[in-house]
Design a protein around this motif. Sequence first.
Motif, PDB file in Angstrom:
ATOM      1  N   GLU A  91       0.840  -1.208   0.000  1.00 30.56           N
ATOM      2  CA  GLU A  91       0.000   0.000   0.000  1.00 30.56           C
ATOM      3  C   GLU A  91       0.870   1.251   0.000  1.00 30.56           C
ATOM      4  O   GLU A  91       0.581   2.218  -0.709  1.00 30.56           O
ATOM      5  CB  GLU A  91      -0.923   0.015   1.220  1.00 30.56           C
ATOM      6  CG  GLU A  91      -2.047  -0.976   1.164  1.00 30.56           C
ATOM      7  CD  GLU A  91      -2.930  -0.927   2.412  1.00 30.56           C
ATOM      8  OE1 GLU A  91      -2.937   0.100   3.126  1.00 30.56           O
ATOM      9  OE2 GLU A  91      -3.618  -1.926   2.655  1.00 30.56           O
ATOM     10  N   ASP A  92       1.953   1.220   0.798  1.00 27.74           N
ATOM     11  CA  ASP A  92       2.863   2.366   0.860  1.00 27.74           C
ATOM     12  C   ASP A  92       3.529   2.614  -0.493  1.00 27.74           C
ATOM     13  O   ASP A  92       3.683   3.766  -0.916  1.00 27.74           O
ATOM     14  CB  ASP A  92       3.926   2.154   1.937  1.00 27.74           C
ATOM     15  CG  ASP A  92       3.348   2.172   3.344  1.00 27.74           C
ATOM     16  OD1 ASP A  92       2.221   2.683   3.522  1.00 27.74           O
ATOM     17  OD2 ASP A  92       4.020   1.655   4.252  1.00 27.74           O
ATOM     18  N   ILE A  93       3.928   1.550  -1.181  1.00 22.40           N
ATOM     19  CA  ILE A  93       4.531   1.701  -2.514  1.00 22.40           C
ATOM     20  C   ILE A  93       3.522   2.333  -3.467  1.00 22.40           C
ATOM     21  O   ILE A  93       3.848   3.249  -4.217  1.00 22.40           O
ATOM     22  CB  ILE A  93       5.056   0.345  -3.047  1.00 22.40           C
ATOM     23  CG1 ILE A  93       6.273  -0.098  -2.237  1.00 22.40           C
ATOM     24  CG2 ILE A  93       5.405   0.445  -4.529  1.00 22.40           C
ATOM     25  CD1 ILE A  93       6.759  -1.495  -2.563  1.00 22.40           C
ATOM     26  N   TRP A  94       2.282   1.859  -3.432  1.00 23.28           N
ATOM     27  CA  TRP A  94       1.217   2.432  -4.274  1.00 23.28           C
ATOM     28  C   TRP A  94       1.106   3.934  -4.025  1.00 23.28           C
ATOM     29  O   TRP A  94       1.065   4.721  -4.958  1.00 23.28           O
ATOM     30  CB  TRP A  94      -0.097   1.732  -3.960  1.00 23.28           C
ATOM     31  CG  TRP A  94      -1.307   2.308  -4.634  1.00 23.28           C
ATOM     32  CD1 TRP A  94      -2.004   3.423  -4.261  1.00 23.28           C
ATOM     33  CD2 TRP A  94      -1.964   1.801  -5.789  1.00 23.28           C
ATOM     34  NE1 TRP A  94      -3.060   3.635  -5.102  1.00 23.28           N
ATOM     35  CE2 TRP A  94      -3.059   2.653  -6.053  1.00 23.28           C
ATOM     36  CE3 TRP A  94      -1.747   0.714  -6.623  1.00 23.28           C
ATOM     37  CZ2 TRP A  94      -3.933   2.443  -7.116  1.00 23.28           C
ATOM     38  CZ3 TRP A  94      -2.626   0.506  -7.674  1.00 23.28           C
ATOM     39  CH2 TRP A  94      -3.687   1.363  -7.914  1.00 23.28           C
ATOM     40  N   ASN A  95       1.051   4.307  -2.745  1.00 21.71           N
ATOM     41  CA  ASN A  95       0.894   5.721  -2.396  1.00 21.71           C
ATOM     42  C   ASN A  95       2.107   6.547  -2.823  1.00 21.71           C
ATOM     43  O   ASN A  95       1.956   7.680  -3.279  1.00 21.71           O
ATOM     44  CB  ASN A  95       0.644   5.878  -0.899  1.00 21.71           C
ATOM     45  CG  ASN A  95      -0.724   5.369  -0.496  1.00 21.71           C
ATOM     46  OD1 ASN A  95      -1.670   5.444  -1.264  1.00 21.71           O
ATOM     47  ND2 ASN A  95      -0.822   4.821   0.694  1.00 21.71           N
ATOM     48  N   MET A  96       3.322   5.986  -2.674  1.00 22.56           N
ATOM     49  CA  MET A  96       4.520   6.717  -3.077  1.00 22.56           C
ATOM     50  C   MET A  96       4.584   6.893  -4.596  1.00 22.56           C
ATOM     51  O   MET A  96       4.917   7.967  -5.090  1.00 22.56           O
ATOM     52  CB  MET A  96       5.793   5.989  -2.609  1.00 22.56           C
ATOM     53  CG  MET A  96       6.075   6.098  -1.141  1.00 22.56           C
ATOM     54  SD  MET A  96       7.672   5.378  -0.678  1.00 22.56           S
ATOM     55  CE  MET A  96       7.483   3.661  -1.087  1.00 22.56           C
TER      56      MET A  96
END
Length: 174
Positions: A115-120
């Motif tokens: 999820e963090d990669i998606w947001n970044m």
Amino acid sequence: MQKNQATEERNRSVFFNLSVIVIFVALMLSFILYFYKTSPSIKRVNLDNLANSFATSVNSAHWQWQAQGRPEIIIMSTFAPRLDDEKTLVEVDKHPVFMSANGWPKAAQSGKGCEDIWNMVLNIPLDSDGFRVIAEFYDGVRLSGDVEQSRCRYRLSSGSYFEYKVFTGEVIKN
């Protein structure tokens, strides 16, 4: 006798009108079903567009990482055309992207990390255009014994998905 003929004529007219309406409705339903089954799913098309944007952003981050001397964190900027002039771009957002030693966006190896990669990378929520994207992490060691096969899968509840290989930066569409 004329009343009888008038009644028969009215009944015949009503029957004819009802027949035309039933045939029209049947044809419309068959056309709707045909086009519904043959048209691509809106959600699937939207996910394909997101996968393309994701791949473009991942590659941009990689090249920016290379150009800046391979730092641990890069700052990605988002640009949009200025309202009064389509040719001039203005910066609308900046956000940090954590990079791996190989130069690809990274986060914790978990669903939350994906999820963090998606947001970044995309800088948009996982809820996009009215549907929820589910982020899952697949450990490469458990899958094939090779850590480089670790991946994040971004999927819809309908089954459509794309994957991001966290060690190679490859985006694979289903």
